[in-house]
Scaffold this motif. Structure first.
Motif, PDB file in Angstrom:
ATOM      1  N   VAL A 185       0.866  -1.182   0.000  1.00 36.62           N
ATOM      2  CA  VAL A 185       0.000   0.000   0.000  1.00 36.62           C
ATOM      3  C   VAL A 185       0.890   1.216   0.000  1.00 36.62           C
ATOM      4  N   TYR A 186       0.548   2.196  -0.820  1.00 34.73           N
ATOM      5  CA  TYR A 186       1.242   3.467  -0.620  1.00 34.73           C
ATOM      6  C   TYR A 186       0.283   4.628  -0.727  1.00 34.73           C
ATOM      7  N   VAL A 187       0.700   5.682  -0.050  1.00 34.80           N
ATOM      8  CA  VAL A 187      -0.086   6.907  -0.045  1.00 34.80           C
ATOM      9  C   VAL A 187       0.739   7.934  -0.795  1.00 34.80           C
ATOM     10  N   LYS A 235       0.732   9.381   9.674  1.00 31.72           N
ATOM     11  CA  LYS A 235      -0.179   8.237   9.801  1.00 31.72           C
ATOM     12  C   LYS A 235       0.481   6.973   9.239  1.00 31.72           C
ATOM     13  N   VAL A 236       1.152   7.141   8.121  1.00 29.12           N
ATOM     14  CA  VAL A 236       1.834   6.000   7.507  1.00 29.12           C
ATOM     15  C   VAL A 236       2.907   5.460   8.458  1.00 29.12           C
ATOM     16  N   ALA A 237       3.654   6.363   9.066  1.00 28.04           N
ATOM     17  CA  ALA A 237       4.701   5.930  10.006  1.00 28.04           C
ATOM     18  C   ALA A 237       4.070   5.182  11.185  1.00 28.04           C
ATOM     19  N   LEU A 266       4.304  -0.778   3.338  1.00 27.51           N
ATOM     20  CA  LEU A 266       3.536   0.471   3.379  1.00 27.51           C
ATOM     21  C   LEU A 266       4.496   1.636   3.206  1.00 27.51           C
ATOM     22  N   GLU A 267       4.103   2.586   2.375  1.00 26.54           N
ATOM     23  CA  GLU A 267       5.030   3.670   2.086  1.00 26.54           C
ATOM     24  C   GLU A 267       4.284   4.980   1.834  1.00 26.54           C
ATOM     25  N   MET A 268       4.984   6.065   2.106  1.00 27.44           N
ATOM     26  CA  MET A 268       4.454   7.387   1.769  1.00 27.44           C
ATOM     27  C   MET A 268       5.338   7.938   0.661  1.00 27.44           C
ATOM     28  N   VAL A 269       4.725   8.419  -0.410  1.00 25.94           N
ATOM     29  CA  VAL A 269       5.521   9.054  -1.474  1.00 25.94           C
ATOM     30  C   VAL A 269       4.926  10.425  -1.772  1.00 25.94           C
ATOM     31  N   ARG A 270       5.754  11.265  -2.355  1.00 26.46           N
ATOM     32  CA  ARG A 270       5.293  12.621  -2.656  1.00 26.46           C
ATOM     33  C   ARG A 270       5.626  12.987  -4.101  1.00 26.46           C
ATOM     34  N   MET A 271       4.732  13.724  -4.697  1.00 25.81           N
ATOM     35  CA  MET A 271       4.977  14.189  -6.070  1.00 25.81           C
ATOM     36  C   MET A 271       4.029  15.338  -6.372  1.00 25.81           C
ATOM     37  N   GLU A 311       8.780   1.016  -9.215  1.00 17.59           N
ATOM     38  CA  GLU A 311       9.713   0.679  -8.128  1.00 17.59           C
ATOM     39  C   GLU A 311       9.010  -0.055  -6.999  1.00 17.59           C
ATOM     40  N   ILE A 312       7.872   0.476  -6.607  1.00 13.10           N
ATOM     41  CA  ILE A 312       7.160  -0.153  -5.484  1.00 13.10           C
ATOM     42  C   ILE A 312       6.672  -1.542  -5.891  1.00 13.10           C
TER      43      ILE A 312
END
Lengths: 308, 222, 139
Positions: free
Chosen positions: C62-64, C84-86, C102-107, C121-122
């Motif tokens: 899952v990623y956000v 929240k992800v952490a 579980l990961e948080m990504v930004r763009m 990648e994920i």
């Protein structure tokens, strides 16, 4: 005279009093207490016996005081409100007095967090000021804290309290002293004084309220053994105020000369404080350095101790 | 409010291990506000339990439900239709709620899924601090509205100990000295004289010193 | 296990990652079809419950995906999502699920390439990790 306390006699006769302390061991050896106390024999007017100092379990202050008493010396029973409720404390006061202990110091005690039983409950049924009130009530009214009458012999304790002129808020510190005196403190032993200028400012406030006339104020003195000890007290001990210039001065001499430098600083402090109106004596806390107290007392011109 | 924190999953799993059907109960009051045991936390815990069980090769039936208030018998009655189909109850309410359930459903094992912490308030989002110890004889009127019993590490009632420095308590940099705060308040309110009054030794009986406490309102009690 | 194709749930903020995904699509950039996108009005709206339910229902990863730092349309929803992800990563550990799932990504909305790259990648990472232990246990 309110009591038979030797310390009260010395103070009320107008002498500069001298006290020092003896921390009971972390074991059951009576000899250790006796050996430590022997360093102070004939050198001080009363020996403070600490009560689970720094919240570490030690032989009880009560037992330590009895051992010191058996040596013909005058113990000063320290009592903290951290470990026992008012029943236990009053019971100990009765017991201590029955065994010839007539001088005590009322404290709240270091928080358990600093000791080796951080998981223990902090009792604090009453605080240090309420403890002073309680001991005074026992002595002057002949009643227990709960109101009932004490049967037979009434414990007549000469009541001491601590004051830390260096803690914050500074402006409150004189008022806190006033409160302790109003509660019934007969004498005060202050926190170790390194910042003499700040102590003098505090004493100014004390005199302004006339507190030095209601209570004997004994200045706390600690000789520093090394620059390491100076730094430790400056940075690690809550409520201590060690000015940087003293740390620098300790650092400026060779390691083997540091103990002597520490003693010199302490003697200079005593000399300066002798001139401060309202200072009634000195409480020398030579932590793990009891053997030096005699030398300090002698070099400070406080020897021999008066026989009163 | 009464604050709480979820227990470690491992401890919760150990409680419910012998059972096949669990009723997992949240509470809509305090534990919802402090994000410990409301409807959402019930959902998150249920999923966590299910997955842990599955991973360990076992399974469990969990029924999720959240009561308006677990500490009131009226709301607990609501569970009557579902209680029989559960072997045990896991409660995410504070200790008051857990005990309410245990009292009502005498033959049903009831387990706590949270640790009840303290009576406190929110300092900022996600941060709760202790404010009251329920001493039963409020002295806030004498201390500028700041409680030395709940907020002083030594419960001192007559001023700060010698370990107060720069407004911080000796036990930790993140702990305010309660008496420093009280003093600042008294100054701001021009009530510093109040400090000189000695607060006498406290009677702890109203604070639970003489056993479990009870309030009976004659006009309301039946 | 060779044929394992992970199921990955990507909670994508409407203002950045979702638009970036759109851009990746219109630019015909390749990204793995394993990634199931769920559009959310802000990454801050992604709840612990959504994350945990995704795993319970069979997600392997899952990623956000939220906006770049300081760029949240609603002030700081992206930072809240990261916290929240952490927090949920720790819970996954308690349950026995590798927190790396579980990961948080930004763009930003303009980063179509980055969207495609992150998705790849994920997906690779999760493929290497293998099926989620929950899915494996259920099978």
């Amino acid at each position: 005279m309110k009591t038979e306390s030797n310390l009260e006699k010395v103070l009320s006769a107008g002498h500069l009093a001298v006290t020092s302390e003896c921390g009971p061991p972390r074991g059951a050896s009576a000899q250790t207490v006796v050996d430590k106390a022997k360093y102070l024999e004939g050198v001080v007017d009363a020996v403070n016996i600490t009560d689970n100092q720094t919240a570490m379990v030690r032989m009880s202050s009560f037992a330590g005081s009895v051992l010191v008493k058996q040596q013909g010396m005058d113990p000063l029973l320290q009592m903290v409100t951290r470990d026992r409720n008012r029943l236990a404390m009053q019971a100990d006061i009765l017991g201590a007095y029955a065994l010839g202990i007539d001088t005590m110091l009322c404290l709240s005690g270091d928080h358990t967090k600093f000791g080796d039983h951080a998981m223990a409950a902090n009792v604090h049924d009453i605080d240090s000021i309420q403890l002073i009130q309680m001991v005074k009530g026992m002595r002057d009214e002949g009643t227990f804290q709960g109101g009932a009458e004490i049967k037979g012999v009434i414990p007549k304790m000469f009541i001491g309290a601590a004051a830390n002129p260096f803690a914050d808020p500074f402006e409150l510190r004189v008022m806190r002293l006033a409160k302790k005196i109003a509660a019934g403190a007969d004498f005060i032993q202050t926190q170790c004084i390194f910042n003499v200028e700040k102590f003098e400012r505090w004493m100014e406030g004390v005199r302004k309220m006339g507190l030095h006339e209601k209570c004997y104020i004994m200045a706390g003195i600690t000789p520093m053994k090394s620059v390491g000890a100076a730094k430790y007290m400056k940075n690690r001990v809550p409520g201590m105020d060690v000015p940087q210039e003293l740390v620098d001065r300790m650092a400026s001499v060779a390691k083997e000369d540091q103990p002597e430098e520490g003693i010199k600083i302490c003697l200079e402090t005593i000399e300066r404080l002798k001139g401060v109106e309202g200072v009634a004596g000195f409480h020398i806390m030579a932590i793990d350095w009891e053997e030096k107290v005699e030398e300090i007392v002698k070099r400070a011109g406080l020897y021999p101790r008066p026989q009163v | 409010m009464i604050t709480a924190e979820r227990k470690p999953l491992e401890e919760i799993l150990a409680y419910i291990k012998p059972f096949k059907r669990i009723l997992l109960l949240g509470c809509n009051e305090c534990v919802t506000v402090c994000a410990a045991g409301g409807r959402k936390e019930v959902g998150v815990l249920a999923s966590g339990i299910q997955m842990s069980m599955l991973k360990n090769g076992t399974s469990i039936e969990i029924r999720e439900h959240t009561l308006e208030r677990q500490c009131d018998p009226e709301y607990v009655e609501e569970l009557l239709p579902m209680i029989d189909s559960a072997d045990a109850v896991l409660s995410m309410a504070c200790g008051c709620g857990v005990q309410q359930l245990a009292t009502r459903f005498k033959d049903k094992p009831v387990f706590p899924a949270v640790n009840t912490k303290f009576m406190g308030g929110s300092d900022r989002h996600g941060v709760w601090t202790e404010r009251c110890q329920g001493c039963g004889d409020c002295l806030l009127g004498l201390t500028g509205g700041i409680c030395p019993i709940a907020k002083c590490a030594k419960q001192l009632m007559n001023g700060p100990c010698g370990g107060s420095a720069r407004g911080v308590c000796e036990i930790g940099e993140d702990v305010d000295c309660a008496w420093h705060l009280i003093w600042e308040r008294l100054k701001a309110l021009d009530l510093t004289e109040q400090y000189l009054e000695i607060m006498p030794a406290k009677d702890w009986r109203p604070g639970g010193g003489s056993g479990p406490r009870k309030i009976i309102r004659e006009d309301l009690a039946e | 296990m060779k044929d394992f194709e992970p199921v990955i749930v990507a909670f994508c903020c409407h203002y950045c990652a979702y638009t970036a995904a759109d851009m990746a699509g219109s630019k015909r950039l390749f990204y793995p079809s394993n990634v199931k996108i769920i559009r959310v009005p802000c990454s801050g709206k992604v709840d612990s419950l959504h994350i945990i339910k995704a795993f319970e229902k069979g997600a392997d990863g899952v990623y956000v995906a939220g906006c770049l730092e300081g760029d949240c349309h609603f002030k700081n929803g992206n930072d809240k999502a990261a916290k929240k992800v952490a927090h949920m990563s720790k819970y996954l550990e308690e349950i026995g699920i590798e927190p790396e799932r579980l990961e948080m990504v930004r763009m930003s909305a303009g980063m179509g390439e980055r969207f495609a790259q992150v998705a790849s990648e994920i997906t690779d990472k999760i493929r290497k990790l293998g099926p989620s232990p929950i899915k494996a246990a259920a099978a």
